[in-house]
Design an enzyme around this catalytic site. Structure first.
Site, PDB file in Angstrom:
ATOM      1  N   GLY A  77     -24.367  -5.755 -58.021  1.00 27.07           N
ATOM      2  CA  GLY A  77     -23.424  -6.757 -57.542  1.00 27.07           C
ATOM      3  C   GLY A  77     -22.577  -6.277 -56.379  1.00 27.07           C
ATOM      4  O   GLY A  77     -22.401  -6.984 -55.383  1.00 27.07           O
ATOM      5  N   ARG A 105     -25.309 -15.016 -60.249  1.00 30.31           N
ATOM      6  CA  ARG A 105     -23.947 -14.527 -59.994  1.00 30.31           C
ATOM      7  C   ARG A 105     -23.427 -15.127 -58.682  1.00 30.31           C
ATOM      8  O   ARG A 105     -24.083 -15.039 -57.642  1.00 30.31           O
ATOM      9  CB  ARG A 105     -23.917 -13.003 -59.936  1.00 30.31           C
ATOM     10  CG  ARG A 105     -24.386 -12.349 -61.224  1.00 30.31           C
ATOM     11  CD  ARG A 105     -24.336 -10.831 -61.156  1.00 30.31           C
ATOM     12  NE  ARG A 105     -22.954 -10.334 -61.099  1.00 30.31           N
ATOM     13  CZ  ARG A 105     -22.646  -9.044 -61.041  1.00 30.31           C
ATOM     14  NH1 ARG A 105     -23.610  -8.124 -61.015  1.00 30.31           N
ATOM     15  NH2 ARG A 105     -21.378  -8.658 -61.005  1.00 30.31           N
ATOM     16  N   SER A 153     -12.645  -8.909 -56.826  1.00 31.44           N
ATOM     17  CA  SER A 153     -12.010  -8.154 -55.743  1.00 31.44           C
ATOM     18  C   SER A 153     -13.047  -7.625 -54.760  1.00 31.44           C
ATOM     19  O   SER A 153     -12.696  -7.240 -53.637  1.00 31.44           O
ATOM     20  CB  SER A 153     -11.211  -6.984 -56.323  1.00 31.44           C
ATOM     21  OG  SER A 153     -12.066  -6.066 -56.976  1.00 31.44           O
ATOM     22  N   GLN A 154     -14.314  -7.607 -55.171  1.00 30.98           N
ATOM     23  CA  GLN A 154     -15.362  -7.126 -54.263  1.00 30.98           C
ATOM     24  C   GLN A 154     -15.499  -8.036 -53.045  1.00 30.98           C
ATOM     25  O   GLN A 154     -15.846  -7.577 -51.953  1.00 30.98           O
ATOM     26  CB  GLN A 154     -16.689  -7.005 -55.006  1.00 30.98           C
ATOM     27  CG  GLN A 154     -16.682  -5.923 -56.066  1.00 30.98           C
ATOM     28  CD  GLN A 154     -17.911  -5.957 -56.945  1.00 30.98           C
ATOM     29  OE1 GLN A 154     -18.860  -6.700 -56.680  1.00 30.98           O
ATOM     30  NE2 GLN A 154     -17.909  -5.161 -57.991  1.00 30.98           N
ATOM     31  N   SER A 180      -7.785  -7.274 -60.332  1.00 33.73           N
ATOM     32  CA  SER A 180      -8.391  -5.995 -59.939  1.00 33.73           C
ATOM     33  C   SER A 180      -7.753  -5.418 -58.677  1.00 33.73           C
ATOM     34  O   SER A 180      -8.435  -4.871 -57.804  1.00 33.73           O
ATOM     35  CB  SER A 180      -9.906  -6.161 -59.742  1.00 33.73           C
ATOM     36  OG  SER A 180     -10.523  -6.700 -60.877  1.00 33.73           O
ATOM     37  N   ASP A 297     -12.902  -2.844 -66.025  1.00 37.03           N
ATOM     38  CA  ASP A 297     -14.108  -2.136 -66.459  1.00 37.03           C
ATOM     39  C   ASP A 297     -13.872  -1.270 -67.695  1.00 37.03           C
ATOM     40  O   ASP A 297     -14.827  -0.742 -68.276  1.00 37.03           O
ATOM     41  CB  ASP A 297     -14.666  -1.270 -65.325  1.00 37.03           C
ATOM     42  CG  ASP A 297     -15.380  -2.106 -64.270  1.00 37.03           C
ATOM     43  OD1 ASP A 297     -15.753  -3.249 -64.574  1.00 37.03           O
ATOM     44  OD2 ASP A 297     -15.552  -1.619 -63.139  1.00 37.03           O
ATOM     45  N   ARG A 371     -22.573  -0.989 -68.789  1.00 38.56           N
ATOM     46  CA  ARG A 371     -21.384  -0.660 -69.572  1.00 38.56           C
ATOM     47  C   ARG A 371     -21.512  -1.047 -71.041  1.00 38.56           C
ATOM     48  O   ARG A 371     -20.844  -0.462 -71.896  1.00 38.56           O
ATOM     49  CB  ARG A 371     -20.144  -1.293 -68.933  1.00 38.56           C
ATOM     50  CG  ARG A 371     -19.928  -0.805 -67.508  1.00 38.56           C
ATOM     51  CD  ARG A 371     -18.496  -0.939 -67.050  1.00 38.56           C
ATOM     52  NE  ARG A 371     -18.392  -0.638 -65.625  1.00 38.56           N
ATOM     53  CZ  ARG A 371     -18.401   0.592 -65.109  1.00 38.56           C
ATOM     54  NH1 ARG A 371     -18.501   1.632 -65.911  1.00 38.56           N
ATOM     55  NH2 ARG A 371     -18.311   0.775 -63.803  1.00 38.56           N
TER      56      ARG A 371
END
Length: 420
Positions: A77, A105, A153-154, A180, A297, A371
């Site tokens: 991502g 996504r 925030s990406q 974030s 995360d 994760r």
């Protein structure tokens, strides 16, 4: 494929050299690609996401063709979002694609923002989703842009990193609550290291046209990866663990672990090479409350810790969890239920956790989410567990299981026949 994880005792002793932070590594790679001069990056993460981004940037820089160039970001991502912004400035035509999950996504917030700046972007399938066709940009005149701060925030980091290369820089207005925030601060900190200055007043970030200055860079170890060892530490009876490569003065939001985990009986001591974990003799509280807005995360790991220790919990600040590699709130609900821990979602940004894990050889699914695999692995300290599709960990931490074996875990592979 499944892995069976077991451990004969609940003692954790040893030294682990953690992988470099993929968040930092990916930003350093982007800045290097935007820099006029090459520079060396030491301790670059070997995560699949970082390897993929490095390959795509190399492919873009070295491939000359009049035909559209197809670039596959896979399941990465961060890579997809950073490449979208980077390609928006490049000449020629590129098609940026990914896995089937990646096509689910959203990318529309970033793509539409870039189009306002003059980018030439077309959705090839569903509106607002990958894959994208990105052609040479139009003349970019405006430097004013507004974007929702309540999504990933990406998107914001991707825009900020290309901002110095825009003819008039960028004045970015963040609308609503910023999620974030540490990742945005990380981006700006790395940009400053390479000579790019900014101002951030209220919800507006301003970056003038500037040039990145090449200089050697070392990637610090990944605090997100450290969280899985903090889980082992919390579940342990005896603890003497060194994690190398972590900085006390870290740009990573997940560095709050050191303070957060004191509530679970884990003491962090910073050393010249990293950190040392030991027991602090503090009895864990019966109820844990935390806002994960600055460190989303960590939510999966801490949820498993609470379930494993029988600590009731209330988590908030989970706005981004449903649009990660999977819907992480739903995934936690399903998987923790397998050990009789109940997770109750409270809207899209909060959840409650009740119950103490009863571990009886459960099979944990991973949902193509690295994760999920690593957050649930520490439960093997309580009993045998199985992890389905365990190698999703290559996304951020390829040596995860080998490092567990260094601490006395047994990892055994099982082939699973397809159903039907």
């Amino acid at each position: 494929m499944r892995y069976q994880l077991t451990k004969s005792d609940r003692n954790i002793k040893g030294t682990i050299r953690l992988n470099g932070s993929k968040s930092i590594a990916n930003r350093a790679l982007m800045i290097r690609a935007l820099c006029e001069d090459h520079f060396e990056i030491e301790a670059l993460s070997n995560s699949k996401d970082t390897v993929t981004l490095n390959q795509l940037l190399t492919q873009t820089a070295t491939t000359e063709t009049d035909e559209p160039l197809t670039l596959d970001a896979g399941a990465a991502g961060t890579t997809y979002r950073f490449m979208t912004a980077y390609l928006a400035l490049q000449a020629g035509t590129q098609i940026l694609t990914g896995t089937e999950r990646m096509k689910q996504r959203p990318i529309g917030v970033l793509a539409e923002a870039l189009k306002q700046l003059g980018a030439n972007i077309e959705y090839l399938e569903a509106e607002g989703y990958p894959p994208l066709k990105i052609a040479s940009p139009s003349t970019i005149a405006s430097n004013q842009l507004s974007i929702s701060a309540g999504t990933s925030s990406q998107y914001i980091s991707a825009l900020l990193m290309i901002a110095p290369k825009l003819p008039n820089g960028l004045e970015l207005h963040l609308e609503g609550k910023v999620v974030s925030r540490p990742y945005i601060e990380m981006t700006l900190s790395l940009m400053a290291y390479f000579g790019v200055q900014h101002s951030w007043e209220a919800n507006t970030i301003r970056i003038a046209p500037q040039t990145y200055r090449a200089k050697p860079f070392k990637v610090e170890a990944d605090w997100s990866a450290a969280s899985y060892y903090y889980a082992l530490a919390a579940f342990s009876d005896q603890l003497d663990l060194h994690l190398q490569g972590l900085f006390e003065d870290s740009v990573q939001g997940d560095a709050v672990l050191a303070e957060m985990m004191t509530a679970f009986g884990v003491q962090t001591t910073f050393t010249e090479t990293g950190i040392h974990l030991s027991k602090n003799q503090v009895s864990p509280k019966a109820h844990f409350v935390y806002n994960f807005l600055r460190c989303p995360d960590l939510a999966q790991t801490i949820a498993v810790i609470c379930g494993g220790m029988g600590i009731a919990a209330h988590f908030t600040g989970l706005e981004t969890l449903r649009i990660k590699e999977t819907d992480r709130i739903a995934a936690l609900q399903t998987e923790l239920k397998k050990v009789e821990v109940e997770v109750v979602a409270k809207g899209d940004d909060a959840m409650q956790i009740e119950g103490k894990a009863l571990v009886q050889a459960p099979v944990f699914d991973t949902y193509e989410d690295h994760r999920m695999a690593m957050a649930f692995a520490p439960l093997a300290m309580m009993n045998r567990i199985f992890i389905h599709e365990p190698m999703v960990v290559v996304k951020s931490y390829p040596a995860f299981y080998e490092d567990l074996q260094q601490l006395g875990f047994e990892v055994e592979q099982y082939e699973v026949q397809s159903e039907g």
